[in-house]
Design a protein around this motif. Structure first.
Motif, PDB file in Angstrom:
ATOM      1  N   UNK A  39       0.839  -1.188   0.000  1.00 30.47           N
ATOM      2  CA  UNK A  39       0.000   0.000   0.000  1.00 30.47           C
ATOM      3  C   UNK A  39       0.883   1.250   0.000  1.00 30.47           C
ATOM      4  N   UNK A  40       0.752   2.096  -1.001  1.00 33.31           N
ATOM      5  CA  UNK A  40       1.659   3.236  -1.169  1.00 33.31           C
ATOM      6  C   UNK A  40       1.558   4.236  -0.013  1.00 33.31           C
ATOM      7  N   UNK A  41       0.352   4.481   0.470  1.00 28.75           N
ATOM      8  CA  UNK A  41       0.181   5.435   1.578  1.00 28.75           C
ATOM      9  C   UNK A  41       0.844   4.915   2.844  1.00 28.75           C
ATOM     10  N   UNK A  42       0.694   3.625   3.095  1.00 33.32           N
ATOM     11  CA  UNK A  42       1.321   3.001   4.259  1.00 33.32           C
ATOM     12  C   UNK A  42       2.839   3.101   4.172  1.00 33.32           C
ATOM     13  N   UNK A  43       3.383   2.783   3.024  1.00 35.44           N
ATOM     14  CA  UNK A  43       4.830   2.808   2.843  1.00 35.44           C
ATOM     15  C   UNK A  43       5.387   4.234   2.899  1.00 35.44           C
ATOM     16  N   UNK A  44       4.549   5.213   2.513  1.00 35.41           N
ATOM     17  CA  UNK A  44       4.993   6.612   2.552  1.00 35.41           C
ATOM     18  C   UNK A  44       5.303   7.071   3.967  1.00 35.41           C
ATOM     19  N   UNK A  45       4.638   6.467   4.956  1.00 36.61           N
ATOM     20  CA  UNK A  45       4.887   6.838   6.352  1.00 36.61           C
ATOM     21  C   UNK A  45       6.357   6.664   6.701  1.00 36.61           C
ATOM     22  N   UNK A  46       6.954   5.594   6.228  1.00 33.88           N
ATOM     23  CA  UNK A  46       8.338   5.309   6.571  1.00 33.88           C
ATOM     24  C   UNK A  46       9.362   5.791   5.579  1.00 33.88           C
ATOM     25  N   UNK A  47       8.905   6.374   4.461  1.00 35.05           N
ATOM     26  CA  UNK A  47       9.871   6.752   3.422  1.00 35.05           C
ATOM     27  C   UNK A  47       9.758   8.192   2.935  1.00 35.05           C
ATOM     28  N   UNK A  48       8.617   8.834   3.133  1.00 38.92           N
ATOM     29  CA  UNK A  48       8.410  10.182   2.607  1.00 38.92           C
ATOM     30  C   UNK A  48       8.647  11.243   3.680  1.00 38.92           C
ATOM     31  N   UNK A  49       8.802  12.484   3.224  1.00 37.42           N
ATOM     32  CA  UNK A  49       9.021  13.621   4.125  1.00 37.42           C
ATOM     33  C   UNK A  49       7.946  14.677   3.922  1.00 37.42           C
ATOM     34  N   UNK A  50       7.801  15.534   4.918  1.00 38.38           N
ATOM     35  CA  UNK A  50       6.884  16.666   4.843  1.00 38.38           C
ATOM     36  C   UNK A  50       7.538  17.852   5.533  1.00 38.38           C
ATOM     37  N   UNK A  51       7.630  18.967   4.805  1.00 39.36           N
ATOM     38  CA  UNK A  51       8.283  20.178   5.304  1.00 39.36           C
ATOM     39  C   UNK A  51       9.719  19.911   5.756  1.00 39.36           C
ATOM     40  N   UNK A  52      10.394  19.045   5.027  1.00 36.85           N
ATOM     41  CA  UNK A  52      11.807  18.795   5.286  1.00 36.85           C
ATOM     42  C   UNK A  52      12.110  17.734   6.326  1.00 36.85           C
ATOM     43  N   UNK A  53      11.076  17.205   6.993  1.00 32.48           N
ATOM     44  CA  UNK A  53      11.278  16.166   8.000  1.00 32.48           C
ATOM     45  C   UNK A  53      10.528  14.898   7.591  1.00 32.48           C
ATOM     46  N   UNK A  54      11.118  13.726   7.847  1.00 32.24           N
ATOM     47  CA  UNK A  54      10.401  12.483   7.553  1.00 32.24           C
ATOM     48  C   UNK A  54       9.056  12.441   8.272  1.00 32.24           C
TER      49      UNK A  54
END
Length: 322
Positions: free
Chosen positions: A155-170
């Motif tokens: 699930x892309x949204x689930x995986x984004x939790x551990x791999x994506x950033x927001x406002x410069x912070x994971x």
């Protein structure tokens, strides 16, 4: 000279210095030692890596803080972390979307934590014995759906939790910060938090004041289960899978973080601020030892020594008030 002495005395008299001085000094010393040995330690990327590694331990430690504050212990959180990841993987495989899977996973954590609380509160069993037993039960149960094999999560949204950033912070760090703020407010600014302190510090006084301590214990163990389930979400999102051995030994790191942060094993004393500082120490130790490729048994020895030293410093800093 007089001004310098007065300034020093004012600093020593500060409640924050007395309460957290020892653990902050320990954290600084650790960072200096590891940065001296390995210049890569202070690199920004490694700092982000430490924070993401700390995330899973810190969130589990938030829940553990309530439990230890009550004078109890929860040794099942590592197993709950693993079960939560597997529950999520199975929910996705059955076609559930992101939001329903999150609720199912958190519900699973609440049920497992609630079972710990019910067994301890209603059957009058020591929480140590209860959670040792459920640690094994939950660890065995996590292997049932896949017969011990890992389960992938796509699930892309689930995986984004551990791999994506927001406002410069994971994103994972934002989650840790948000949960810290929520738990800090609950513990220090609500009636529930005051009841937890009273019940942990003096159970009889809590009962005489009308607090239903048994119900409070069940709720606190449910909170611990939910926090462990969130840790399972964070860990499985980083691993892109549910592993049957996930969270192995995390219960000890969570307990160490809480105790390092100044929460008394006897109950009634502790803060979320101390817990996050304790989690940072555990994360720094783990990261520094891994960067230096230190064998695991030496890591255990070093971690034990540092924990003892940090607790000693914390006790010394608190004694400055006298």
């Amino acid at each position: 000279m007089t001004n310098s002495t007065e300034t020093k005395q004012a600093l020593l008299a500060s409640p924050l210095i007395r309460q957290y001085g020892g653990i902050v000094i320990s954290l600084i010393i650790l960072c200096l030692v590891f940065s001296t040995i390995s210049p890569r330690f202070l690199a920004f990327n490694n700092f982000m890596n430490i924070m993401q590694q700390v995330a899973v331990i810190a969130v589990a430690a938030y829940g553990m803080t309530y439990v230890i504050l009550l004078g109890d212990i929860d040794l099942s959180v590592g197993s709950i972390i693993a079960v939560a990841g597997m529950v999520a993987a199975q929910a996705f495989s059955m076609g559930f979307g992101f939001v329903p899977t999150v609720f199912i996973t958190l519900a699973a954590g609440a049920i497992m934590g609630g079972l710990n609380g019910v067994l301890s509160a209603k059957l009058m069993l020591p929480s140590f014995i209860v959670t040792v037993a459920t640690m094994g039960i939950y660890r065995g149960a996590v292997s049932l759906p896949t017969n011990g094999a890992p389960a992938s999560i796509d699930n892309e949204t689930w995986l984004a939790i551990g791999s994506e950033s927001w406002l410069g912070l994971p994103i994972i760090i934002w989650i840790v910060i948000a949960l810290f703020a929520i738990n800090h407010v609950v513990l220090s600014r609500t009636i529930f938090g005051r009841r937890a302190y009273l019940a942990g510090g003096n159970r009889e006084a809590a009962i005489y004041s009308g607090i239903r301590v048994d119900r409070l214990k069940i709720i606190i163990f449910m909170i611990s289960g939910v926090m462990a389930a969130i840790s399972g979400i964070l860990l499985s999102s980083r691993l892109s899978s549910a592993q049957t051995n996930a969270g192995m030994g995390y219960e000890l790191d969570a307990i160490a973080a809480v105790v390092l942060g100044g929460t008394s094993l006897a109950g009634g004393v502790g803060t979320m601020v101390g817990t996050i500082l304790g989690a940072l120490i555990i994360g720094v130790i783990n990261n520094g030892m891994n960067m230096l490729a230190v064998p695991y048994f030496y890591q255990l020895i070093f971690k034990g020594i540092v924990i003892l030293f940090a607790v000693w410093l914390d006790v010394r800093s608190k004694s400055m008030r006298t």
